[in-house]
Scaffold this motif. Sequence first.
Motif, PDB file in Angstrom:
ATOM      1  N   GLY A  36       5.218 -30.643 -24.151  1.00 35.92           N
ATOM      2  CA  GLY A  36       6.509 -30.344 -23.537  1.00 35.92           C
ATOM      3  C   GLY A  36       7.219 -31.613 -23.130  1.00 35.92           C
ATOM      4  O   GLY A  36       6.598 -32.675 -23.011  1.00 35.92           O
ATOM      5  N   LEU A  62       4.682 -28.922 -17.456  1.00 38.69           N
ATOM      6  CA  LEU A  62       4.788 -28.908 -18.911  1.00 38.69           C
ATOM      7  C   LEU A  62       3.528 -28.332 -19.543  1.00 38.69           C
ATOM      8  O   LEU A  62       3.587 -27.602 -20.543  1.00 38.69           O
ATOM      9  N   HIS A  86       7.897 -26.218 -19.686  1.00 43.06           N
ATOM     10  CA  HIS A  86       9.177 -26.662 -19.135  1.00 43.06           C
ATOM     11  C   HIS A  86       9.038 -26.850 -17.634  1.00 43.06           C
ATOM     12  O   HIS A  86       8.032 -26.455 -17.032  1.00 43.06           O
TER      13      HIS A  86
END
Length: 459
Positions: free
Chosen positions: A126, A249, A254
Amino acid sequence: MIVRRVRFLVWFMMAGAGVAWAGQLPDFARIVRENRAAVVNISSTEVMKAAIPGLGVPGHFVNPFFHGPPRGNGSAPRRFAMKSLGSGVIIGANGYILTCAHVINHAKQVIVKLANHRDYVARVIGLDTKSDVALLKIPATHLATVRIGHPSRLQVGDWVLAIGAPFGFENSATAGIVSAVGRNLPGSDYVPFIQTDVPINPGNSGGPLFNTRGQVVGINSQIYSRTGGFMGLSFAIPINLAIRISHDLKVSGHVPWSWLGVTIQNVTRKLAVSFDLRKPYGALISEVLPGSPAARSRLQAGDIIVRYDGHPITRASDLPPLVGFTPAGTPAYLKIIRNGHPETLSVVVGALPEALPAAYTRPPRKPHDNTSLGLALRDLTGHERRALGVTQGVFVEGVSHGPGAKAGIVPGDVILSLVGRPTASVPAFMAILAHVLPQHPVPVLIHRDGRSMFLALSK
């Protein structure tokens, strides 16, 4: 003979002092020796349609990772492969690597090269562009890792060392000192950067910044440059922030940032006087965005936030990271200074929306001269108020030498209030100004480029 002995004694004392001073320098060789195996070289390939601006632009913050950007010749945009170089640091023996988001963003393939020259194709777990942090994973185990330090213990003047791959020269070490802490940069509101004078060049991005104990305290992210190369201004993401973001992440891919929905600024010395503060501190709210969590609370422009959930707010950059990591829907308790008096109130923070209101342009109109301040003012039309998203204010058509220019007012500003009182028209502004004491700074709230800010104006 006596003179010779005195000279020899002075030389011996100076030499001895020099040896003692040199003995106090950090053992940089040990730091490199113990940590170089945990620093990696990262290369990625991205297919682009045009040359990427940034390197070589005078006075810009630069993400130093591009190597050999193509030169434009004025022809139509074409597709080409852009190879970028960067660095990273191993934080997990099972293959987890921290780097900067801009190093691998939009990359088709990411290759990680270890200090032992073994290459791996990395998987992007991520990335978060707001903080410029990315987490990678390579299929390897029993890797060397780094020890994590405490950025909060850094002081200006402390020695620090960076390891990376500037211009592809792997495992290069450079050293310097901490120049500032808690530095806020344009477009990076959630990161209180560590500023150093450590030489950082293209290829260093994503590499670690070590303290004298050999602990990682930051991830090198940006430089400020007029040439695209190092000019003495380097900025690193605090490692505690990067580790926290990497956890999000890893869990969800996110970062769930939160927000209050306010525009804030530092309290300068003159603004502190204008707000009757004993010293400049806190985060001054210059605007409350419509429909935001702050708009649903009792916060208002002119409030100075000095404490957030028990954490002191010394400067404006202290606030965003605290708000950003507060879970959305959670009430936060703020201590503010309003009209010179302390108050405590609560705000339920919200999830940061994907898009925020854009800046507006202001069409020119016939000005109304105000020679006492050196300002040319006029009333806003109804259409302009709707376009700007303001309910009242007077437009600054021109600025000449005078108190207005000294305060920092520029053409195109909209003056929203003076001494906390709304300026609905030029006559209203003049009526308020008539009661302002000469030579005493007073707060004036302006709207500029879609944002609001306070200035200190002396009549």
